[in-house]
Design a protein around this motif. Structure first.
Motif, PDB file in Angstrom:
ATOM      1  N   ARG A 130       0.868  -1.214  -0.120  1.00  0.00           N
ATOM      2  CA  ARG A 130      -0.216   0.006  -0.125  1.00  0.00           C
ATOM      3  C   ARG A 130       0.870   1.206  -0.099  1.00  0.00           C
ATOM      4  NH1 ARG A 130      -5.403   1.382   1.140  1.00  0.00           N
ATOM      5  NH2 ARG A 130      -5.491   3.495   2.003  1.00  0.00           N
ATOM      6  N   VAL A 131       1.905   1.251   0.640  1.00  0.00           N
ATOM      7  CA  VAL A 131       3.002   2.315   0.816  1.00  0.00           C
ATOM      8  C   VAL A 131       3.426   2.731  -0.506  1.00  0.00           C
ATOM      9  CG1 VAL A 131       5.103   3.444   1.620  1.00  0.00           C
ATOM     10  CG2 VAL A 131       3.206   2.242   3.164  1.00  0.00           C
ATOM     11  N   ILE A 132       3.938   1.429  -1.215  1.00  0.00           N
ATOM     12  CA  ILE A 132       4.502   1.796  -2.469  1.00  0.00           C
ATOM     13  C   ILE A 132       3.506   2.323  -3.440  1.00  0.00           C
ATOM     14  CG2 ILE A 132       5.380   0.102  -4.200  1.00  0.00           C
ATOM     15  CD1 ILE A 132       6.689  -1.693  -2.276  1.00  0.00           C
ATOM     16  N   LYS A 133       2.489   1.694  -3.478  1.00  0.00           N
ATOM     17  CA  LYS A 133       1.401   2.107  -4.517  1.00  0.00           C
ATOM     18  C   LYS A 133       0.969   3.786  -4.196  1.00  0.00           C
ATOM     19  CE  LYS A 133      -0.753  -2.169  -5.781  1.00  0.00           C
ATOM     20  NZ  LYS A 133      -2.027  -2.840  -6.093  1.00  0.00           N
ATOM     21  N   THR A 134       0.928   4.198  -2.909  1.00  0.00           N
ATOM     22  CA  THR A 134       0.777   5.436  -2.633  1.00  0.00           C
ATOM     23  C   THR A 134       1.762   6.369  -3.031  1.00  0.00           C
ATOM     24  OG1 THR A 134      -0.876   5.017  -0.670  1.00  0.00           O
ATOM     25  CG2 THR A 134       0.194   6.987  -0.695  1.00  0.00           C
ATOM     26  N   ILE A 135       3.029   5.939  -3.076  1.00  0.00           N
ATOM     27  CA  ILE A 135       4.225   6.826  -3.286  1.00  0.00           C
ATOM     28  C   ILE A 135       4.147   6.955  -5.112  1.00  0.00           C
ATOM     29  CG2 ILE A 135       6.664   6.774  -3.540  1.00  0.00           C
ATOM     30  CD1 ILE A 135       6.713   5.678  -0.652  1.00  0.00           C
ATOM     31  N   ALA A 136       3.928   5.614  -5.476  1.00  0.00           N
ATOM     32  CA  ALA A 136       3.933   5.786  -7.167  1.00  0.00           C
ATOM     33  C   ALA A 136       2.888   6.791  -7.352  1.00  0.00           C
ATOM     34  CB  ALA A 136       3.761   4.482  -7.529  1.00  0.00           C
ATOM     35  N   ARG A 137       1.588   6.513  -6.942  1.00  0.00           N
ATOM     36  CA  ARG A 137       0.503   7.514  -7.223  1.00  0.00           C
ATOM     37  C   ARG A 137       0.677   8.917  -6.884  1.00  0.00           C
ATOM     38  NH1 ARG A 137      -3.432   5.558  -4.145  1.00  0.00           N
ATOM     39  NH2 ARG A 137      -3.155   7.360  -2.512  1.00  0.00           N
ATOM     40  N   ASP A 138       1.366   9.001  -5.757  1.00  0.00           N
ATOM     41  CA  ASP A 138       1.576  10.717  -5.650  1.00  0.00           C
ATOM     42  C   ASP A 138       2.855  11.203  -6.474  1.00  0.00           C
ATOM     43  OD1 ASP A 138       0.006  10.498  -3.374  1.00  0.00           O
ATOM     44  OD2 ASP A 138       1.618  10.457  -2.041  1.00  0.00           O
ATOM     45  N   ALA A 139       3.313  10.341  -7.087  1.00  0.00           N
ATOM     46  CA  ALA A 139       4.688  10.672  -7.845  1.00  0.00           C
ATOM     47  C   ALA A 139       4.449  10.567  -9.349  1.00  0.00           C
ATOM     48  CB  ALA A 139       5.975   9.930  -7.727  1.00  0.00           C
ATOM     49  N   TYR A 140       3.013  10.309  -9.684  1.00  0.00           N
ATOM     50  CA  TYR A 140       2.532  10.316 -11.106  1.00  0.00           C
ATOM     51  C   TYR A 140       2.742  11.535 -11.979  1.00  0.00           C
ATOM     52  CZ  TYR A 140      -0.336   9.720 -15.232  1.00  0.00           C
ATOM     53  OH  TYR A 140      -0.679   9.563 -16.456  1.00  0.00           O
ATOM     54  N   GLY A 141       3.591  11.353 -13.125  1.00  0.00           N
ATOM     55  CA  GLY A 141       3.766  12.945 -13.820  1.00  0.00           C
ATOM     56  C   GLY A 141       5.405  13.094 -13.576  1.00  0.00           C
ATOM     57  N   PHE A 142       5.954  12.949 -12.534  1.00  0.00           N
ATOM     58  CA  PHE A 142       7.305  12.988 -12.742  1.00  0.00           C
ATOM     59  C   PHE A 142       8.149  12.374 -13.605  1.00  0.00           C
ATOM     60  CE2 PHE A 142       6.600  13.832  -8.053  1.00  0.00           C
ATOM     61  CZ  PHE A 142       6.850  15.034  -8.034  1.00  0.00           C
ATOM     62  N   ARG A 143       9.115  13.114 -14.439  1.00  0.00           N
ATOM     63  CA  ARG A 143      10.018  12.655 -15.608  1.00  0.00           C
ATOM     64  C   ARG A 143      10.800  11.409 -15.391  1.00  0.00           C
ATOM     65  NH1 ARG A 143       9.794  16.346 -20.457  1.00  0.00           N
ATOM     66  NH2 ARG A 143       7.798  17.751 -19.911  1.00  0.00           N
ATOM     67  N   ASN A 144      11.284  11.560 -14.179  1.00  0.00           N
ATOM     68  CA  ASN A 144      12.380  10.418 -13.772  1.00  0.00           C
ATOM     69  C   ASN A 144      12.439  10.179 -12.260  1.00  0.00           C
ATOM     70  OD1 ASN A 144      14.208  12.510 -12.058  1.00  0.00           O
ATOM     71  ND2 ASN A 144      14.708  13.375 -14.296  1.00  0.00           N
ATOM     72  N   PRO A 145      13.105   9.141 -12.045  1.00  0.00           N
ATOM     73  CA  PRO A 145      13.088   8.692 -10.493  1.00  0.00           C
ATOM     74  C   PRO A 145      13.771   9.664  -9.383  1.00  0.00           C
ATOM     75  CG  PRO A 145      13.635   6.848 -11.944  1.00  0.00           C
ATOM     76  CD  PRO A 145      13.683   8.033 -12.727  1.00  0.00           C
ATOM     77  N   GLY A 146      14.815  10.481 -10.062  1.00  0.00           N
ATOM     78  CA  GLY A 146      15.258  11.360  -9.235  1.00  0.00           C
ATOM     79  C   GLY A 146      14.244  12.546  -8.821  1.00  0.00           C
ATOM     80  N   ASP A 147      13.575  12.932  -9.777  1.00  0.00           N
ATOM     81  CA  ASP A 147      12.621  13.836  -9.087  1.00  0.00           C
ATOM     82  C   ASP A 147      11.467  13.236  -8.181  1.00  0.00           C
ATOM     83  OD1 ASP A 147      13.582  15.732 -10.581  1.00  0.00           O
ATOM     84  OD2 ASP A 147      12.206  15.582 -12.523  1.00  0.00           O
ATOM     85  N   GLN A 148      11.304  12.153  -8.371  1.00  0.00           N
ATOM     86  CA  GLN A 148      10.504  11.294  -7.480  1.00  0.00           C
ATOM     87  C   GLN A 148      10.838  11.059  -5.999  1.00  0.00           C
ATOM     88  OE1 GLN A 148       9.107   7.534  -8.881  1.00  0.00           O
ATOM     89  NE2 GLN A 148       7.909   7.013  -7.136  1.00  0.00           N
ATOM     90  N   ALA A 149      12.414  11.008  -6.146  1.00  0.00           N
ATOM     91  CA  ALA A 149      12.898  10.830  -4.892  1.00  0.00           C
ATOM     92  C   ALA A 149      12.925  12.174  -4.055  1.00  0.00           C
ATOM     93  CB  ALA A 149      14.298  10.369  -5.151  1.00  0.00           C
ATOM     94  N   LEU A 150      13.064  13.319  -4.714  1.00  0.00           N
ATOM     95  CA  LEU A 150      13.110  14.630  -4.209  1.00  0.00           C
ATOM     96  C   LEU A 150      11.619  14.861  -3.270  1.00  0.00           C
ATOM     97  CD1 LEU A 150      14.504  16.822  -6.823  1.00  0.00           C
ATOM     98  CD2 LEU A 150      15.565  15.809  -4.564  1.00  0.00           C
ATOM     99  N   THR A 151      10.467  14.289  -3.638  1.00  0.00           N
ATOM    100  CA  THR A 151       9.333  14.451  -3.301  1.00  0.00           C
ATOM    101  C   THR A 151       9.005  13.734  -2.005  1.00  0.00           C
ATOM    102  OG1 THR A 151       8.417  14.613  -5.295  1.00  0.00           O
ATOM    103  CG2 THR A 151       6.736  14.334  -3.958  1.00  0.00           C
ATOM    104  N   HIS A 152       9.780  12.354  -1.778  1.00  0.00           N
ATOM    105  CA  HIS A 152       9.498  11.393  -0.842  1.00  0.00           C
ATOM    106  C   HIS A 152      11.043  11.045  -0.497  1.00  0.00           C
ATOM    107  CE1 HIS A 152       5.348  10.973  -1.270  1.00  0.00           C
ATOM    108  NE2 HIS A 152       5.293  10.883  -2.513  1.00  0.00           N
ATOM    109  N   PRO A 153      11.759  11.798   0.328  1.00  0.00           N
ATOM    110  CA  PRO A 153      12.996  11.528   0.676  1.00  0.00           C
ATOM    111  C   PRO A 153      12.758  10.330   1.895  1.00  0.00           C
ATOM    112  CG  PRO A 153      12.386  13.604   1.435  1.00  0.00           C
ATOM    113  CD  PRO A 153      11.306  13.029   0.555  1.00  0.00           C
TER     114      PRO A 153
END
Length: 84
Positions: free
Chosen positions: A35-58
């Motif tokens: 559930r946590v993984i799916k929530t993080i992936a849903r919140d990060a929808y639209g980021f162009r790369n994993p680096g930007d996703q990591a900035l949102t969820h350190p």
């Protein structure tokens, strides 16, 4: 809710229910992680790369363990020498 009767749900899941009753083991840990993984992936929808996703969820920094064996302001009471 899908409107499915409780009896149908219990009948469908009965082998898993019995397994839990016999062993006491559940898959709650893996379900929670999923559930946590799916929530993080849903919140990060639209980021162009994993680096930007990591900035949102350190990653959370490790928390230092706290000694809870005795309160910090604990004062040892004076001994009571009453007899009687």
């Amino acid at each position: 809710m899908t409107g499915q009767p409780l009896a149908t749900t219990v009948e469908t899941w009965w082998p898993e229910i019995l397994a839990f009753l016999h062993t006491g083991i559940t898959n709650v840990g893996s379900e929670g992680t999923n559930r946590v993984i799916k929530t993080i992936a849903r919140d990060a929808y639209g980021f162009r790369n994993p680096g930007d996703q990591a900035l949102t969820h350190p990653a959370r920094p490790p928390v230092e363990p706290v000694d809870t064996s005795m309160p910090a302001n604990f004062v040892e009471p004076a001994p009571c020498n009453r007899v009687g």
